[in-house]
Motif scaffolding. Sequence first.
Motif, short mmCIF file in Angstrom:
data_model
loop_
_atom_site.label_atom_id
_atom_site.label_comp_id
_atom_site.label_asym_id
_atom_site.label_seq_id
_atom_site.Cartn_x
_atom_site.Cartn_y
_atom_site.Cartn_z
N ARG A 1 -5.36 -2.86 -0.14
CA ARG A 1 -4.82 -4.21 -0.26
C ARG A 1 -5.69 -5.09 -1.14
O ARG A 1 -5.24 -6.15 -1.62
CB ARG A 1 -4.65 -4.85 1.11
CG ARG A 1 -3.56 -4.21 1.96
CD ARG A 1 -3.34 -4.97 3.26
NE ARG A 1 -2.89 -6.33 3.00
CZ ARG A 1 -3.49 -7.42 3.46
NH1 ARG A 1 -4.56 -7.33 4.23
NH2 ARG A 1 -3.01 -8.62 3.18
N PRO B 1 -3.06 0.95 -4.06
CA PRO B 1 -2.26 -0.26 -4.20
C PRO B 1 -0.86 0.09 -4.72
O PRO B 1 -0.71 0.95 -5.59
CB PRO B 1 -3.04 -1.09 -5.23
CG PRO B 1 -4.42 -0.53 -5.23
CD PRO B 1 -4.27 0.92 -4.90
N GLY C 1 -7.06 -3.95 -3.98
CA GLY C 1 -7.05 -3.40 -5.33
C GLY C 1 -7.89 -2.16 -5.54
O GLY C 1 -8.12 -1.75 -6.68
N VAL D 1 0.85 -1.19 0.00
CA VAL D 1 0.00 0.00 0.00
C VAL D 1 0.88 1.24 0.00
O VAL D 1 1.86 1.33 0.75
CB VAL D 1 -0.93 0.02 1.24
CG1 VAL D 1 -1.76 1.30 1.28
CG2 VAL D 1 -1.84 -1.21 1.24
#
Length: 295
Positions: free
Chosen positions: A100, A59, A102, A38
């Motif tokens: 995390r 992301p 997407g 991240v």
Amino acid sequence: MGVAQSIREMGRNFNPDVLKATYDLFVPLHERAEKGGVVRHMDIAYGDHDRHRLDLFTPEQKPEKVAPVVVYIHGGGYVAGERSPYPGLIYDNVPTFFARNGMIGVNVTYRLAPDHKWPCGARDVGAVVSWLRDNVGQHGGDKDRIFLMGQSAGATHAAAYAFIEEVHGASGPGVAGVILLSGVYGPSDPVFSPGPPAAVSLAYYGEDTSRWPAMSPLYHVRPGHPPVYIAATEFDPYPLAWATPALIGELTKCDKALPWFRLLRDHNHVSSAMQINSEIDQLGPELLEFIAGAA
């Protein structure tokens, strides 16, 4: 003693001691939770006030296609609250989880009562949406798939922006969905809560009772509203619980169908959001399903 048992022992109460005890339960979980992959873009101004700030979590590997955007709006009884009371841990866990998975996670602060009364909190939500629609594309986000996620007062502000035309304007709220956790969607209700409201509600809504229905998202559910996920917890005290079934009723009458709703067992007024991205998270995966279905 486990987290669930500790919360059960706190009971159906909410006060500063319960808040602190709940932080103490979840901070260790988030200290050891997975946070990798991240990128954090911190303390971005979305307006002129010093509380008009947001943090953007993306992301590390930029999505191939533009991704949904989830905005977390903290609680605090209209008069208090921070987006990151334990930086990197509490409430940062929410945008971390979505990044995390997407998506683009966003964590925001907004102006507070009594200096900033209704509809300032909801209008600040609208200012966040406007900023994201103008800017999130450069971070891989889809401006047409913005989801609001509020807890307690944050849920109230999200619902007010989503449902009340006076707040969001004739063009609509411009969001793809709304996730509401233990909000109080008006200062009172003749059926569910006919007594005097809490002092913090008066600080935000004011004392002119004739104006309260116009300010309450509970009474502004209309056809064409964004998709809604709504939840309350087993240990929400009644003054913080009544508005969830009331809003479910209004949504059901409007849509002739039940909304996606959940009672979160073994959770109190603030722990529902704190569980996300932890080893005991039972809410986050369901929110991913809601977003996928609504988007």
